[in-house]
Enzyme design. Structure first.
Site, PDB file in Angstrom:
ATOM      1  N   ALA A 269      -2.407  -6.397   0.196  1.00 25.03           N
ATOM      2  CA  ALA A 269      -2.936  -7.746   0.432  1.00 25.03           C
ATOM      3  C   ALA A 269      -2.968  -8.138   1.914  1.00 25.03           C
ATOM      4  O   ALA A 269      -3.842  -8.892   2.344  1.00 25.03           O
ATOM      5  CB  ALA A 269      -2.094  -8.765  -0.342  1.00 25.03           C
ATOM      6  N   HIS A 270      -2.022  -7.615   2.710  1.00 24.41           N
ATOM      7  CA  HIS A 270      -1.872  -8.181   4.062  1.00 24.41           C
ATOM      8  C   HIS A 270      -2.950  -7.726   5.044  1.00 24.41           C
ATOM      9  O   HIS A 270      -2.995  -8.205   6.178  1.00 24.41           O
ATOM     10  CB  HIS A 270      -0.470  -7.915   4.615  1.00 24.41           C
ATOM     11  CG  HIS A 270      -0.172  -6.518   5.055  1.00 24.41           C
ATOM     12  ND1 HIS A 270      -0.239  -6.140   6.360  1.00 24.41           N
ATOM     13  CD2 HIS A 270       0.224  -5.422   4.368  1.00 24.41           C
ATOM     14  CE1 HIS A 270       0.122  -4.859   6.474  1.00 24.41           C
ATOM     15  NE2 HIS A 270       0.398  -4.402   5.263  1.00 24.41           N
TER      16      HIS A 270
ATOM     17  N   THR B  46      11.071  -7.483 -11.991  1.00 25.39           N
ATOM     18  CA  THR B  46      10.452  -8.813 -12.112  1.00 25.39           C
ATOM     19  C   THR B  46       9.359  -8.960 -11.065  1.00 25.39           C
ATOM     20  O   THR B  46       9.557  -8.626  -9.891  1.00 25.39           O
ATOM     21  CB  THR B  46      11.523  -9.917 -11.935  1.00 25.39           C
ATOM     22  OG1 THR B  46      12.511  -9.715 -12.936  1.00 25.39           O
ATOM     23  CG2 THR B  46      10.925 -11.306 -12.067  1.00 25.39           C
TER      24      THR B  46
ATOM     25  N   GLY C 150       0.806  -1.215   0.000  1.00 24.73           N
ATOM     26  CA  GLY C 150       0.000   0.000   0.000  1.00 24.73           C
ATOM     27  C   GLY C 150       0.842   1.269   0.000  1.00 24.73           C
ATOM     28  O   GLY C 150       0.505   2.260  -0.640  1.00 24.73           O
ATOM     29  N   THR C 151       1.946   1.236   0.727  1.00 24.91           N
ATOM     30  CA  THR C 151       2.807   2.428   0.800  1.00 24.91           C
ATOM     31  C   THR C 151       3.329   2.796  -0.583  1.00 24.91           C
ATOM     32  O   THR C 151       3.287   3.966  -0.992  1.00 24.91           O
ATOM     33  CB  THR C 151       3.989   2.160   1.767  1.00 24.91           C
ATOM     34  OG1 THR C 151       3.449   1.932   3.069  1.00 24.91           O
ATOM     35  CG2 THR C 151       4.957   3.329   1.808  1.00 24.91           C
TER      36      THR C 151
ATOM     37  N   ASN D  19      -7.635   3.878   9.148  1.00 23.74           N
ATOM     38  CA  ASN D  19      -7.048   2.704   9.782  1.00 23.74           C
ATOM     39  C   ASN D  19      -7.148   2.730  11.308  1.00 23.74           C
ATOM     40  O   ASN D  19      -7.135   1.690  11.945  1.00 23.74           O
ATOM     41  CB  ASN D  19      -5.575   2.552   9.372  1.00 23.74           C
ATOM     42  CG  ASN D  19      -4.806   3.855   9.380  1.00 23.74           C
ATOM     43  OD1 ASN D  19      -5.206   4.828   8.737  1.00 23.74           O
ATOM     44  ND2 ASN D  19      -3.720   3.897  10.113  1.00 23.74           N
TER      45      ASN D  19
ATOM     46  N   GLN E 264      -7.732  -0.305   3.879  1.00 24.84           N
ATOM     47  CA  GLN E 264      -8.435  -0.949   5.006  1.00 24.84           C
ATOM     48  C   GLN E 264      -9.817  -1.488   4.628  1.00 24.84           C
ATOM     49  O   GLN E 264     -10.498  -2.046   5.478  1.00 24.84           O
ATOM     50  CB  GLN E 264      -8.583   0.045   6.161  1.00 24.84           C
ATOM     51  CG  GLN E 264      -7.269   0.411   6.845  1.00 24.84           C
ATOM     52  CD  GLN E 264      -6.674  -0.730   7.683  1.00 24.84           C
ATOM     53  OE1 GLN E 264      -7.340  -1.727   7.957  1.00 24.84           O
ATOM     54  NE2 GLN E 264      -5.424  -0.586   8.052  1.00 24.84           N
TER      55      GLN E 264
ATOM     56  N   CYS F 257       2.206   1.627  12.121  1.00 29.33           N
ATOM     57  CA  CYS F 257       3.369   2.377  11.669  1.00 29.33           C
ATOM     58  C   CYS F 257       3.891   3.293  12.753  1.00 29.33           C
ATOM     59  O   CYS F 257       5.016   3.735  12.696  1.00 29.33           O
ATOM     60  CB  CYS F 257       3.017   3.176  10.422  1.00 29.33           C
ATOM     61  SG  CYS F 257       2.353   2.124   9.152  1.00 29.33           S
TER      62      CYS F 257
HETATM   63  N1  PLP Z   1      -2.848   2.947   3.940  1.00 28.71           N
HETATM   64  C1  PLP Z   1      -3.490   2.572   5.039  1.00 28.71           C
HETATM   65  C2  PLP Z   1      -4.829   3.183   5.348  1.00 28.71           C
HETATM   66  C3  PLP Z   1      -2.932   1.624   5.900  1.00 28.71           C
HETATM   67  O1  PLP Z   1      -3.584   1.271   7.005  1.00 28.71           O
HETATM   68  C4  PLP Z   1      -1.664   1.079   5.587  1.00 28.71           C
HETATM   69  C5  PLP Z   1      -1.005   0.107   6.495  1.00 28.71           C
HETATM   70  O2  PLP Z   1      -1.049   0.240   7.696  1.00 28.71           O
HETATM   71  C6  PLP Z   1      -1.036   1.498   4.402  1.00 28.71           C
HETATM   72  C7  PLP Z   1      -1.647   2.423   3.606  1.00 28.71           C
HETATM   73  C8  PLP Z   1       0.314   0.958   4.004  1.00 28.71           C
HETATM   74  O3  PLP Z   1       0.196  -0.324   3.452  1.00 28.71           O
HETATM   75  P1  PLP Z   1       1.456  -1.314   3.446  1.00 28.71           P
HETATM   76  O4  PLP Z   1       1.622  -1.803   4.848  1.00 28.71           O
HETATM   77  O5  PLP Z   1       1.065  -2.405   2.498  1.00 28.71           O
HETATM   78  O6  PLP Z   1       2.621  -0.539   2.939  1.00 28.71           O
END
Ligand code: PLP
Length: 403
Positions: free
Chosen positions: A207-208, A244, A77-78, A158, A186, A331
């Protein structure tokens, strides 16, 4: 009892940080690891890998009502969020005060950067006391003509689980000519949504958060829209994300996406568990504050305070009792700072510093609610006993703070 024995008995209520990987996903990943080929190779081994990647792309696209060719796989996601904000190449960025750090920091760094010779502007929209982004503020910030603007607003927060009016935001932004990105990390498996109904140009996934592996995600990029890649290299992902492909991760993501529909069916049950927790904890202490309770929220998330007791004390106390919850977003864990999300609701640090987040998911069971409530009650009773027996309360030192 050894650490691992304790972990076996412990219950996990921190799905917004990350969800346990579903067994079907683990199996699919194990199988995918034995795929030898590189998806870019034309021989049979390469074609097998390509098939696995494209099947997963179809599944991820189906989950959000997108066309498979509009899905760009990323390392989570980041990265998807950074890619959206950087790649859109808009002069003005409009985000909200409650975005994830991967949006906040990316937007700040783009706005700070003058290396491309063109000044970027950043506007941060406020939220109301329930944590909902203000459409009125967006209206004012956009002005009459916003064709140099990218608006990026998350679908669900989140920390509080509060759902944002993204479809209305997209309608307004598009009327003024702006592009719209949505961080939907989320949302999958928790609320039903699709990119057409939201009307967004870009959307981030990871995905996680719903039973897939960590380190794999995607950015949906609406067809006609040309996105500058974050990194340069080969022509993978239609030249939008070189490197890749993470075949096993992508396969796991695809299976999790396919299974997300089952989670949606179970969402009312998850909401009932969440509601029972909130009701029970409010009965133990009527001063409990539930953030965003009056707003539309994800069914699995509860962000609440045990007033007067610092978050990290509660998290440690519950952890000792075998219950894993969070003091805020993953985070920021490890840092003793009030959450920027709760601060944005306009609450004093004395309240935001006492917040914990409880988040349920696909493997959560009713008994876990009972265990959490028992652990919380015992912890609370222990604190009350200490205070009534004359133990002093110290402010800001990691123990209880006075109200
Ligand atoms: N965006 C939101 C709302 C999240 O809660 C998170 C993860 O905590 C992220 C982005 C970042 O995703 P990733 O952990 O896959 O980098």
């Amino acid at each position: 009892m050894s650490g691992s024995d304790r972990r076996t008995e412990a219950i996990y209520l921190d799905y917004n940080a990350t969800a346990p990987v579903k067994p079907e996903v683990s199996e699919a990943i194990a199988e995918a690891l034995s795929i030898t080929g590189n998806p870019s190779s034309v021989h049979q081994f390469g074609r097998d890998a390509r098939d696995a990647v494209e099947t997963a792309r179809d599944r991820v696209a189906a989950m959000i009502g997108a066309r498979p060719e509009d899905i760009v796989f990323t390392a989570g996601g980041t990265e998807a969020n950074n890619m959206a904000l950087n790649g859109a190449r808009r002069r003005r960025l409009v985000i909200s005060a409650i975005e994830h750090p991967s949006i906040l920091r990316a937007a700040e760094s783009i706005a700070d950067s003058t290396s491309r010779g063109n000044e970027k502007e950043l506007e941060v929209l406020p939220v109301d006391s329930l944590g909902v982004v203000s459409l009125q503020a967006l209206d004012q910030v956009l002005g009459e003509n916003a064709d140099d603007v990218l608006v990026s607003i998350m679908l669900a927060n989140n920390e509080t689980g509060v759902i944002q009016p993204v479809a209305d935001i997209a309608t307004l932004a598009h009327e003024r000519g702006a592009l719209v990105h949505c961080d939907a990390v989320q949302a999958p498996g928790r609320i039903a949504f699709d990119v057409a109904a939201l009307g967004v140009d870009m959307l981030s996934l990871s995905a996680h958060k719903f039973g897939g592996p960590k380190g794999i995600g995607a950015l949906f990029v609406a067809g006609a829209f040309d996105l500058e890649p974050l990194i340069v290299g080969g022509g993978q992902e239609r030249s939008r994300r070189p490197g890749t492909e993470n075949v096993a991760g992508i396969v796991g993501f695809g299976v999790a996406a396919q299974l997300a529909a089952e989670d949606l069916q179970r969402a009312p049950h998850v909401a009932a568990m969440r509601d029972r927790v909130e009701q029970n904890l409010s009965e133990i202490d009527p001063n409990v504050i539930i953030f965003g309770a009056g707003a539309e929220r994800l069914p699995n998330t509860s962000c609440l305070t045990m007033p007067g007791v610092q978050s990290e004390m509660q998290v440690m106390g519950l952890d000792l009792a075998g219950v894993a919850v969070s003091a805020g977003s993953a985070c920021s864990s490890g840092k003793v700072e009030p959450s920027h999300v709760l601060r944005a609701l306009g609450l004093p640090d004395g309240e935001t510093g006492c917040a914990i987040r409880i988040s349920f998911g696909w493997a959560s069971r009713d008994e876990e609610v009972d265990k959490l409530v028992r652990a919380w009650r015992a912890f609370y009773a222990g604190l009350s006993a200490r205070f009534t027996s004359g133990v002093s309360q110290t402010s800001g030192s990691g123990t209880a703070v006075g109200r």
